[in-house]
Design a protein around this motif. Structure first.
Motif, PDB file in Angstrom:
ATOM      1  N   THR A  32      11.819   6.091  -2.606  1.00  0.00           N
ATOM      2  CA  THR A  32      10.528   5.955  -1.916  1.00  0.00           C
ATOM      3  C   THR A  32       9.952   7.345  -1.662  1.00  0.00           C
ATOM      4  OG1 THR A  32      11.418   3.993  -0.829  1.00  0.00           O
ATOM      5  CG2 THR A  32       9.375   4.886   0.064  1.00  0.00           C
ATOM      6  N   LYS A  41       4.221   5.749  -8.531  1.00  0.00           N
ATOM      7  CA  LYS A  41       5.490   5.035  -8.620  1.00  0.00           C
ATOM      8  C   LYS A  41       6.234   5.482  -9.870  1.00  0.00           C
ATOM      9  CE  LYS A  41       8.061   1.111  -8.013  1.00  0.00           C
ATOM     10  NZ  LYS A  41       7.721  -0.217  -7.578  1.00  0.00           N
ATOM     11  N   VAL A  45      12.243   0.838  -6.300  1.00  0.00           N
ATOM     12  CA  VAL A  45      12.654   0.751  -4.891  1.00  0.00           C
ATOM     13  C   VAL A  45      13.011  -0.694  -4.595  1.00  0.00           C
ATOM     14  CG1 VAL A  45      11.743   0.819  -2.529  1.00  0.00           C
ATOM     15  CG2 VAL A  45      11.183   2.658  -4.136  1.00  0.00           C
ATOM     16  N   ARG A 165       7.857   5.830   3.606  1.00  0.00           N
ATOM     17  CA  ARG A 165       7.075   4.611   3.390  1.00  0.00           C
ATOM     18  C   ARG A 165       5.616   4.803   3.811  1.00  0.00           C
ATOM     19  NH1 ARG A 165       9.059  -1.087   5.697  1.00  0.00           N
ATOM     20  NH2 ARG A 165      10.319  -1.239   3.813  1.00  0.00           N
TER      21      ARG A 165
END
Ligand SMILES: Nc1nc2c(ncn2[C@@H]2O[C@H](COP(=O)(O)OP(=O)(O)OP(=O)(O)O)[C@@H](O)[C@H]2O)c(=O)[nH]1
Ligand SMILES: [Mg+2]
Length: 310
Positions: A32, A41, A45, A165
Motif C-alpha cells: 500500500t 497501483k 494489496v 491508506r
C-alpha cells in the motif's frame, strides 16, 4: 509504463538516484505504501498476510531525485519452500538498497515477526528509517511509546508516522527519501513507474482478485501465470491465464457453483487489467491442478524468485 520510454524527459544536471527497500512483517502495509509513494497501483494489496511474493519495483521522481522503491514479501518464520524463497528475497533487497525502511503496523504494535526482524537490523549496512504505518487506527500517546520502544532496539536515522491508506505523512517520507539518495544518473526514463513486464502485472492483478474473493487457506496454495498475450487488430488484447492450485477440491472452490466464482474473479481482473494497460481486454482464465507446484522450480522462475534447494 515501460512502453513510453522514448518520450522520457532527461534527468536534471545534478541528479540523484537510489533504491529504497520497504521491509517488514506480513500485512504491515508495504505494498500500500509503495503504491502511495509512486501514486499508482503497482503492487497488489489484500487483507491477507503473504500477499506479495517477489520483489516489486515502483519508480518515482521527487525534485532531482529518482527513487526506486522496492516492495518486498513480508518477513516471517518460513515453513514451506515458497516461504523461504519469499523471505530470502525480502532480506536480499536490503543488500542492494541505499536506504531501508522498516514498516511496523502501529495498530498491532510489536509482534513476534517484528521482534525477529528487529533482532537482525544490525546486519543491514544501509541507513535505516522507521515507518509506523496505519496511524489512522491509533491514538497519539500510543505512537510515542511505540516510537521510543522501537528506537531503543535499532539505530534508525529517522522515524515517520504515516497512513499509507489515506496518504497521510507520505509526502514527507518521500521528501526525506529524495534528500538522502546518492548523487548519480537516473536509471529509468522520467515517466517510467514500474519495471514489471505487463504479463506479470496482469497475473498479479488476477491473483489479487483471487485473494479478495476467496478468504480461506486457498490463496497460499494458488499461483497465477499469463500464458498468452495477443494484440488483436481492433486494438484489444487477448489474455489467457492459468490459475494453478494443488488439489482438485481447490479447483472446485476456484470455479464455484456453475463457474460463478471464476467468472467474478475474471470480471474484476479484466476491468483492472484493462485500466492498467489502457486497452480493452478479453481475459480467459483456466484453473489447473498441479500437485506440489510449490516445489517446482519453473513456477519460481515465473514469479521472479530464486528456487531454494530445500
Ligand atoms: N487502516 C489502514 N489500513 C492499511 C494501511 N496500509 C495498509 N492497510 C491495509 O492493510 C492490509 C495489508 O496491506 P498490504 O499493503 O497488502 O500489506 P503488505 O505489507 O504488503 O502485506 P504482504 O505483502 O502480505 O507482506 C490491507 O488490507 C491494506 O488495505 C493504513 O495506513 N491504514
Ligand atoms: Mg505486499
Amino acid at each position: 509504463m515501460a512502453e513510453t520510454a522514448e518520450q522520457a524527459t532527461p534527468a536534471p544536471p545534478i541528479a540523484r538516484c537510489g533504491f529504497v527497500a520497504l521491509i517488514g512483517a506480513p500485512n504491515v502495509g508495504k505494498s500500500t505504501l509503495l503504491n502511495a509513494l509512486v501514486g499508482a497501483k503497482i503492487s497488489i494489496v489484500s487483507p491477507k498476510v503473504q500477499t506479495t511474493r517477489a520483489l516489486i519495483r515502483g519508480i518515482a521522481i521527487e525534485g532531482e531525485a529518482q527513487l526506486i522503491f522496492v516492495d518486498t514479501p513480508g518477513i516471517f518464520a518460513p515453513r514451506r519452500r515458497l516461504d523461504r524463497a519469499m523471505v530470502g528475497s525480502a532480506w536480499g533487497s536490503t543488500q542492494d538498497a541505499d536506504l531501508v525502511a522498516l514498516l511496523i503496523d502501529a495498530h498491532k504494535g510489536i509482534k513476534d515477526d517484528d521482534e525477529a526482524i528487529l533482532n537482525k537490523q544490525g546486519e543491514i549496512r544501509a541507513a535505516k528509517v522507521l515507518v509506523l504505518n496505519k496511524v489512522d487506527l491509533v491514538d497519539k500517546p500510543k505512537l510515542l511509546n511505540l516510537t521510543q520502544a522501537l528506537n531503543e532496539r535499532a539505530a534508525f536515522a529517522a522515524t515517520f508516522m504515516v497512513s499509507a491508506r489515506s496518504g497521510d505523512g507520505v509526502a514527507d517520507l518521500k521528501s526525506f527519501f529524495a534528500a538522502h539518495m546518492p548523487a548519480g544518473p537516473w536509471l529509468y526514463p522520467a515517466d517510467q513507474i514500474s519495471d514489471a513486464p505487463l504479463r506479470q502485472l496482469a497475473a498479479e492483478i488476477t491473483r489479487e482478485k483471487l485473494y479478495l474473493r476467496l478468504h480461506q487457506e486457498l490463496p497460499y496454495q494458488s499461483t497465477v501465470e499469463t500464458d498468452v498475450w495477443k494484440d488483436l487488430k481492433d486494438g484489444s488484447v487477448r489474455i489467457e491465464q492459468t490459475i494453478y492450485v494443488e488439489r482438485e477440491s481447490q479447483r472446485k472452490i476456484v470455479l464455484g457453483k456453475g463457474g460463478q466464482t471464476i467468472k467474478a474473479i475474471g470480471a474484476a481482473a479484466r476491468t483492472d487489467i484493462a485500466a492498467a494497460i489502457e486497452q480493452p481486454v478479453h481475459l480467459f482464465l483456466f484453473v489447473k491442478v498441479r500437485e506440489g507446484w510449490g516445489d517446482d522450480p519453473e513456477r519460481y522462475r515465473e514469479m521472479g524468485l530464486e528456487f531454494p534447494k530445500e
